[in-house]
Scaffold this active site. Structure first.
Site, PDB file in Angstrom:
ATOM      1  N   LYS A  76      16.024  79.820  46.622  1.00  0.00           N
ATOM      2  CA  LYS A  76      16.462  78.785  45.686  1.00  0.00           C
ATOM      3  C   LYS A  76      15.732  78.820  44.347  1.00  0.00           C
ATOM      4  CE  LYS A  76      15.730  75.186  48.487  1.00  0.00           C
ATOM      5  NZ  LYS A  76      15.814  73.801  48.962  1.00  0.00           N
ATOM      6  N   HIS A 106       9.447  65.861  52.222  1.00  0.00           N
ATOM      7  CA  HIS A 106      10.209  66.031  50.988  1.00  0.00           C
ATOM      8  C   HIS A 106      11.258  64.942  50.789  1.00  0.00           C
ATOM      9  CE1 HIS A 106       8.177  69.824  51.289  1.00  0.00           C
ATOM     10  NE2 HIS A 106       8.563  70.137  50.063  1.00  0.00           N
ATOM     11  N   GLU A 109       5.635  71.784  35.299  1.00  0.00           N
ATOM     12  CA  GLU A 109       6.615  70.926  35.975  1.00  0.00           C
ATOM     13  C   GLU A 109       7.313  70.010  34.966  1.00  0.00           C
ATOM     14  OE1 GLU A 109       7.267  71.199  39.369  1.00  0.00           O
ATOM     15  OE2 GLU A 109       8.936  69.891  38.899  1.00  0.00           O
ATOM     16  N   PHE A 129      -4.320  87.133  44.044  1.00  0.00           N
ATOM     17  CA  PHE A 129      -4.136  86.280  42.859  1.00  0.00           C
ATOM     18  C   PHE A 129      -4.833  84.928  43.024  1.00  0.00           C
ATOM     19  CE2 PHE A 129      -0.109  88.801  42.177  1.00  0.00           C
ATOM     20  CZ  PHE A 129      -0.385  89.232  40.893  1.00  0.00           C
ATOM     21  N   VAL A 181       7.042  77.099  39.537  1.00  0.00           N
ATOM     22  CA  VAL A 181       7.848  76.665  38.394  1.00  0.00           C
ATOM     23  C   VAL A 181       8.459  77.897  37.731  1.00  0.00           C
ATOM     24  CG1 VAL A 181       7.787  75.591  36.122  1.00  0.00           C
ATOM     25  CG2 VAL A 181       6.514  74.550  38.007  1.00  0.00           C
TER      26      VAL A 181
HETATM   27  N1  NAD Z   1      12.516  77.144  45.151  1.00  0.00           N
HETATM   28  C1  NAD Z   1      11.870  76.693  46.184  1.00  0.00           C
HETATM   29  O1  NAD Z   1      12.285  76.918  47.334  1.00  0.00           O
HETATM   30  C2  NAD Z   1      10.621  75.907  45.992  1.00  0.00           C
HETATM   31  C3  NAD Z   1       9.810  75.636  47.086  1.00  0.00           C
HETATM   32  C4  NAD Z   1       8.621  74.941  46.879  1.00  0.00           C
HETATM   33  C5  NAD Z   1       8.265  74.531  45.616  1.00  0.00           C
HETATM   34  N2  NAD Z   1       9.090  74.809  44.569  1.00  0.00           N
HETATM   35  C6  NAD Z   1       8.705  74.405  43.224  1.00  0.00           C
HETATM   36  O2  NAD Z   1       7.516  75.073  42.857  1.00  0.00           O
HETATM   37  C7  NAD Z   1       6.814  74.287  41.904  1.00  0.00           C
HETATM   38  C8  NAD Z   1       5.356  74.230  42.254  1.00  0.00           C
HETATM   39  O3  NAD Z   1       4.863  75.511  42.201  1.00  0.00           O
HETATM   40  P1  NAD Z   1       3.298  75.833  42.077  1.00  0.00           P
HETATM   41  O4  NAD Z   1       2.558  74.960  42.972  1.00  0.00           O
HETATM   42  O5  NAD Z   1       3.182  77.282  42.228  1.00  0.00           O
HETATM   43  O6  NAD Z   1       2.905  75.315  40.621  1.00  0.00           O
HETATM   44  P2  NAD Z   1       3.054  75.928  39.146  1.00  0.00           P
HETATM   45  O7  NAD Z   1       4.132  76.920  39.077  1.00  0.00           O
HETATM   46  O8  NAD Z   1       3.123  74.750  38.255  1.00  0.00           O
HETATM   47  O9  NAD Z   1       1.682  76.686  38.908  1.00  0.00           O
HETATM   48  C9  NAD Z   1       0.500  75.973  38.938  1.00  0.00           C
HETATM   49  C10 NAD Z   1      -0.415  76.206  37.744  1.00  0.00           C
HETATM   50  O10 NAD Z   1      -1.327  77.239  38.059  1.00  0.00           O
HETATM   51  C11 NAD Z   1      -1.330  78.253  37.059  1.00  0.00           C
HETATM   52  N3  NAD Z   1      -1.514  79.475  37.804  1.00  0.00           N
HETATM   53  C12 NAD Z   1      -0.588  80.134  38.528  1.00  0.00           C
HETATM   54  N4  NAD Z   1      -1.161  81.173  39.172  1.00  0.00           N
HETATM   55  C13 NAD Z   1      -2.461  81.181  38.832  1.00  0.00           C
HETATM   56  C14 NAD Z   1      -3.558  81.994  39.193  1.00  0.00           C
HETATM   57  N5  NAD Z   1      -3.413  82.994  40.062  1.00  0.00           N
HETATM   58  N6  NAD Z   1      -4.762  81.737  38.641  1.00  0.00           N
HETATM   59  C15 NAD Z   1      -4.910  80.695  37.795  1.00  0.00           C
HETATM   60  N7  NAD Z   1      -3.919  79.866  37.429  1.00  0.00           N
HETATM   61  C16 NAD Z   1      -2.705  80.118  37.952  1.00  0.00           C
HETATM   62  C17 NAD Z   1      -0.001  78.114  36.382  1.00  0.00           C
HETATM   63  O11 NAD Z   1      -0.045  78.597  35.074  1.00  0.00           O
HETATM   64  C18 NAD Z   1       0.241  76.608  36.454  1.00  0.00           C
HETATM   65  O12 NAD Z   1      -0.416  75.961  35.414  1.00  0.00           O
HETATM   66  C19 NAD Z   1       7.497  72.937  41.885  1.00  0.00           C
HETATM   67  O13 NAD Z   1       8.299  72.855  40.735  1.00  0.00           O
HETATM   68  C20 NAD Z   1       8.381  72.934  43.110  1.00  0.00           C
HETATM   69  O14 NAD Z   1       9.540  72.153  42.949  1.00  0.00           O
HETATM   70  C21 NAD Z   1      10.236  75.490  44.732  1.00  0.00           C
HETATM   71 ZN    ZN Z   2       7.770  71.656  48.855  1.00  0.00          ZN
END
Ligand code: NAD
Ligand code: ZN
Length: 372
Positions: free
Chosen positions: A144, A254, A75, A171, A108
């Protein structure tokens, strides 16, 4: 004066597939969907070690032209620099209009890839393979992508649908607990805005979710996952480009959360900040007589049992006011605060009485007290 109006509409369709069981099939599914096109895979270091290295090897073994870029997709680093890194990688690998970017990772990673895919050659296709719970039920299934810009969360971004989102709950077996909980927070959000059935399922299954991680397809956890996905898609579909209305129930949780994330320098996870926001919004709803004391207690009770935060020292009245101002800028000039008015129902609130410092202070204190 001469005027010639130009009009066009572009239809849009993409697929969200929830796949049973083992991960061995990921590469063959991607290969089949690629249909001979070049694949440019983007992933994060942890996910690369755990999964992507093997998936890419399988793709290469099946003669799919594939290359892979590993980026520090955190992030704090979710900025234009990383989008540029993806574009540089694509250029180096000889991307053409038919090439497909593939994100394998969390929200991310998919946000960065979505953004890059919308830029490269004015828009190329992308696949998503979400590996986090937030990815499976939220970031991976909408249209998005975004990056943070000069301290502003998701300030730059684009709408660019994936061609396919491949959802594999398997996963989640390796996902750190804290990230699992952050995903549960977004599922609670969907339950509160649209589905009391989902709320009841979460309530009855919350003790099992840590251990089963949505992988045992015979359990109610499977139903929770699919209900969360469908509820999210039902919400997004009629307003995919957010052009129909700024009154979006999915914005629940949000409004104050972006400022909590930014104030923590992104050490508070998105889902954790959303939980804090939902708890405060629920207390505001209680004080506005939109929610009964029993419903309020039931909501905060579920948060506690799921291990979600209810309050944060980072949230004070000044920050709340700042967040409301930012929300109005983002939502067509009005705050359009989404508040729960029962479990599974929301209303869009724009009455100034909820945006006064005194009212916010009372709601913050009461939420803090409830957090204990
Ligand atoms: N575009 C959209 O509509 C939308 C919606 C919701 C959230 N988001 C965005 O998504 C982000 C949050 O995403 P997130 O919660 O997936 O976090 P993230 O992408 O930061 O991933 C979380 C962590 O877990 C690790 N990881 C991922 N998969 C794993 C697995 N299977 N096993 C072990 N480790 C793993 C990653 O390397 C990372 O360190 C925020 O930036 C948010 O703004 C976007
Ligand atoms: Zn959200």
């Amino acid at each position: 004066m001469r005027i010639r109006e130009v009009r066009n509409t572009r239809s849009l369709a993409y697929e969200v597939r929830l796949v049973d069981g083992i991960l061995d099939v990921v590469a063959s599914e991607i290969a089949q969907a690629a249909g001979g096109r070049q694949l440019l895979v983007v992933t994060s270091p942890t996910v690369h070690e755990l999964y992507t290295r093997r998936i890419v090897a399988d793709l290469l073994r099946s003669d799919v032209r594939t290359s892979c870029l590993v980026i520090e997709a955190s992030e704090r680093r979710k900025s234009l620099d990383l989008v540029e890194d993806i574009c540089t990688f694509a250029g180096r690998e000889g991307v053409d209009r038919r090439s497909v970017l593939v994100s394998i990772g969390g929200g991310v990673c998919s946000d960065l890839v979505t953004f890059a895919a919308s830029w490269i050659r004015r828009g190329i296709a992308h696949f998503r393979v979400p590996t986090t719970l937030i990815g499976l039920i939220d970031a991976g299934i909408g249209i998005k992508g975004a990056v943070n810009f000069r301290g502003r969360k998701s300030f730059l971004g684009s709408f660019h649908p994936p061609e396919v989102a491949f959802l594999h709950p398997a996963f989640l077996a390796t996902l750190p607990d804290r990230h699992l909980r952050a995903g549960l927070s977004e599922i609670v959000k969907m339950a509160l805005i649209r589905s009391s059935a989902l709320f009841d399922l979460l309530d009855s299954e919350c003790e099992n979710l840590d251990a089963c991680r949505f992988a045992r397809r015979d359990l109610d956890s499977d139903e929770i996952l699919w209900l969360a996905i469908e509820t999210m898609l039902d919400e997004l579909e009629p307003n995919l480009f957010e052009s129909v209305s700024y009154e979006r129930p999915v914005d629940f949780g949000h409004t104050f959360s972006p400022i909590v994330e930014a104030a923590s320098e992104y050490t508070v996870l998105h889902g954790e900040a959303v939980a804090v926001d939902m708890a405060l919004s629920s207390t505001m709803a209680l004080h506005l007589d939109l929610l009964s004391p029993d419903e309020h207690a039931e909501i905060l009770g579920l948060f506690r049992r799921l291990g979600l935060p209810i309050a944060s020292p980072l949230l004070n009245v000044d920050r709340c006011m700042e967040a409301l101002e930012a929300a109005a800028k983002h939502r067509g000039g009005a705050v359009n605060l989404i508040l729960p008015c029962g479990i599974g129902r929301t209303c869009c609130f724009n009455d100034d009485c909820a945006f006064e410092p005194g009212f916010l202070q009372r709601a913050l204190c009461a939420t803090q007290e409830a957090a204990g």
